[in-house]
Design a protein around this motif. Structure first.
Motif, PDB file in Angstrom:
ATOM      1  N   PHE A   1     -13.235  11.364 -10.453  1.00 44.76           N
ATOM      2  CA  PHE A   1     -13.863  10.758  -9.288  1.00 44.76           C
ATOM      3  C   PHE A   1     -15.309  11.213  -9.118  1.00 44.76           C
ATOM      4  O   PHE A   1     -16.183  10.410  -8.785  1.00 44.76           O
ATOM      5  CB  PHE A   1     -13.055  11.072  -8.017  1.00 44.76           C
ATOM      6  CG  PHE A   1     -12.027  10.037  -7.698  1.00 44.76           C
ATOM      7  CD1 PHE A   1     -10.843   9.985  -8.415  1.00 44.76           C
ATOM      8  CD2 PHE A   1     -12.237   9.101  -6.714  1.00 44.76           C
ATOM      9  CE1 PHE A   1      -9.886   9.028  -8.139  1.00 44.76           C
ATOM     10  CE2 PHE A   1     -11.295   8.131  -6.425  1.00 44.76           C
ATOM     11  CZ  PHE A   1     -10.108   8.096  -7.143  1.00 44.76           C
TER      12      PHE A   1
ATOM     13  N   MET B   1     -11.447   1.442  -8.173  1.00 39.57           N
ATOM     14  CA  MET B   1     -12.434   2.365  -8.718  1.00 39.57           C
ATOM     15  C   MET B   1     -13.789   1.687  -8.867  1.00 39.57           C
ATOM     16  O   MET B   1     -14.840   2.334  -8.699  1.00 39.57           O
ATOM     17  CB  MET B   1     -11.956   2.905 -10.068  1.00 39.57           C
ATOM     18  CG  MET B   1     -12.870   3.969 -10.663  1.00 39.57           C
ATOM     19  SD  MET B   1     -13.109   5.401  -9.572  1.00 39.57           S
ATOM     20  CE  MET B   1     -11.527   6.209  -9.753  1.00 39.57           C
TER      21      MET B   1
ATOM     22  N   SER C   1     -12.579   8.964  -1.880  1.00 36.42           N
ATOM     23  CA  SER C   1     -11.288   9.420  -2.416  1.00 36.42           C
ATOM     24  C   SER C   1     -10.146   9.068  -1.471  1.00 36.42           C
ATOM     25  O   SER C   1      -9.066   8.653  -1.910  1.00 36.42           O
ATOM     26  CB  SER C   1     -11.331  10.931  -2.651  1.00 36.42           C
ATOM     27  OG  SER C   1     -12.307  11.267  -3.604  1.00 36.42           O
TER      28      SER C   1
ATOM     29  N   THR D   1     -13.226  16.514  -5.302  1.00 35.72           N
ATOM     30  CA  THR D   1     -14.454  15.741  -5.492  1.00 35.72           C
ATOM     31  C   THR D   1     -15.636  16.407  -4.799  1.00 35.72           C
ATOM     32  O   THR D   1     -16.737  16.481  -5.349  1.00 35.72           O
ATOM     33  CB  THR D   1     -14.267  14.311  -4.957  1.00 35.72           C
ATOM     34  OG1 THR D   1     -13.151  13.690  -5.621  1.00 35.72           O
ATOM     35  CG2 THR D   1     -15.507  13.470  -5.204  1.00 35.72           C
TER      36      THR D   1
END
Length: 302
Positions: free
Chosen positions: A134, A178, A211, A267
């Motif tokens: 990510f 994504m 996220s 992340t």
């Protein structure tokens, strides 16, 4: 009698090292023109419809899961991604002295980053939601722009699914989600001017939110088809959208939040600790590729 040194009136050759160090002008994100915007809007519209149609389904509709519509979505998603790439390439050829488009060097960089993202994903293997890919997707989308980022996120998910054997009805939805994560990173403000700690904080904050939203969106993909849930969190076909959304929020809080929060935390940590190094490497790559540098052919001198 001494002779004065000969003055060369020909223009000096450009200092390529200076061009590489000129700053963000040659390292700015790949441009997003009108054709690219149209292709991205069409792709996103198809994605939103694919994720949200069960909420509008009537009681008589047979909800048998995404195993039936996922192949059709995947077949539609690939040409739409190709349309984004073609739009970026065509805009790069017609950009002239303006913002850079997607050229052969950018396509090569796209392949390298997609392979890197696919290689990072198995490292966490989804354990407790820890997915290190990510942070790379967020940083790459930031440096290289929303159009490039959307294609990169989708291709990285596709490549990682082939690498890990994670091909299934969920794959096209993962590719879309994504892609949106990377697209949003490319739309963050201050791409050409914001640097240093403030940029890292911005990207870490965005990475945390993205996220959580990624997990929420992917929940929407599977939640309507999960049997055996209690009535307070289960999907009710034909019920009001607001009532189903309340149940969906309860479902996310009680089931997936324990996976989404660790993903967000990892992340943030990676963006704050490795962000400077990765951003510098990505920007150096774009400067050396010199997406915006005009090509000039000078005739040989006598």
């Amino acid at each position: 009698m001494s002779r004065a040194p000969r003055q060369d009136s020909s223009p000096a050759a450009p200092d390529h090292r200076a061009l590489l160090d000129r700053g963000p002008s040659l390292g700015r994100p790949v441009s997003l023109g009108r054709r690219s915007i149209a292709a991205l809007l069409l792709t996103s519209f198809v994605g939103v419809a694919a994720f949200g149609w069960p909420l509008l389904a009537s009681t008589e509709s047979a909800l048998v899961g995404h195993s039936t519509d996922a192949p059709w979505l995947f077949a539609l998603l690939l040409p739409l991604l190709l349309a984004v790439v073609i739009a970026q390439i065509s805009e790069g050829r017609t950009a002239g002295g303006g913002a850079p488009g997607l050229d052969a060097k950018a396509v090569a960089l796209l392949g390298v980053l997609a392979a890197a993202g696919a290689a990072l994903r198995p490292l966490g293997a989804g354990t407790a939601g820890l997915e290190p890919m990510f942070f790379l997707m967020v940083l790459a989308g930031r440096v290289l722009g929303p159009g490039f980022g959307f294609v990169l996120g989708s291709l990285s998910m596709f490549a990682s699914a082939l690498l890990t054997g994670g091909v299934g009805p969920w794959l096209p939805f993962q590719m879309l989600a994504m892609g949106w994560v990377c697209l949003g990173a490319g739309l963050l403000p201050g791409a050409a001017t914001l640097r240093g700690r403030r940029e890292l904080v911005l990207l870490a904050g965005y990475g945390a939110v993205a996220s959580l939203l990624y997990g929420t969106i992917m929940n929407l993909q599977g939640w309507p088809y999960i049997a055996g849930l209690s009535g307070s969190i289960s999907f009710v076909p034909g019920d009001d959208v607001s009532a189903n959304l309340v149940r969906f929020a309860a479902y996310c809080l009680t089931t997936s939040l324990g996976w989404d929060l660790p993903r967000a935390a990892l992340t943030v940590v990676l963006c704050l600790t490795l962000g400077t190094t990765v951003l510098r490497a990505l920007r150096r790559a774009t400067r050396r590729a010199a997406f915006a540098a005009p090509v000039e052919f000078n005739p040989p001198k006598d």
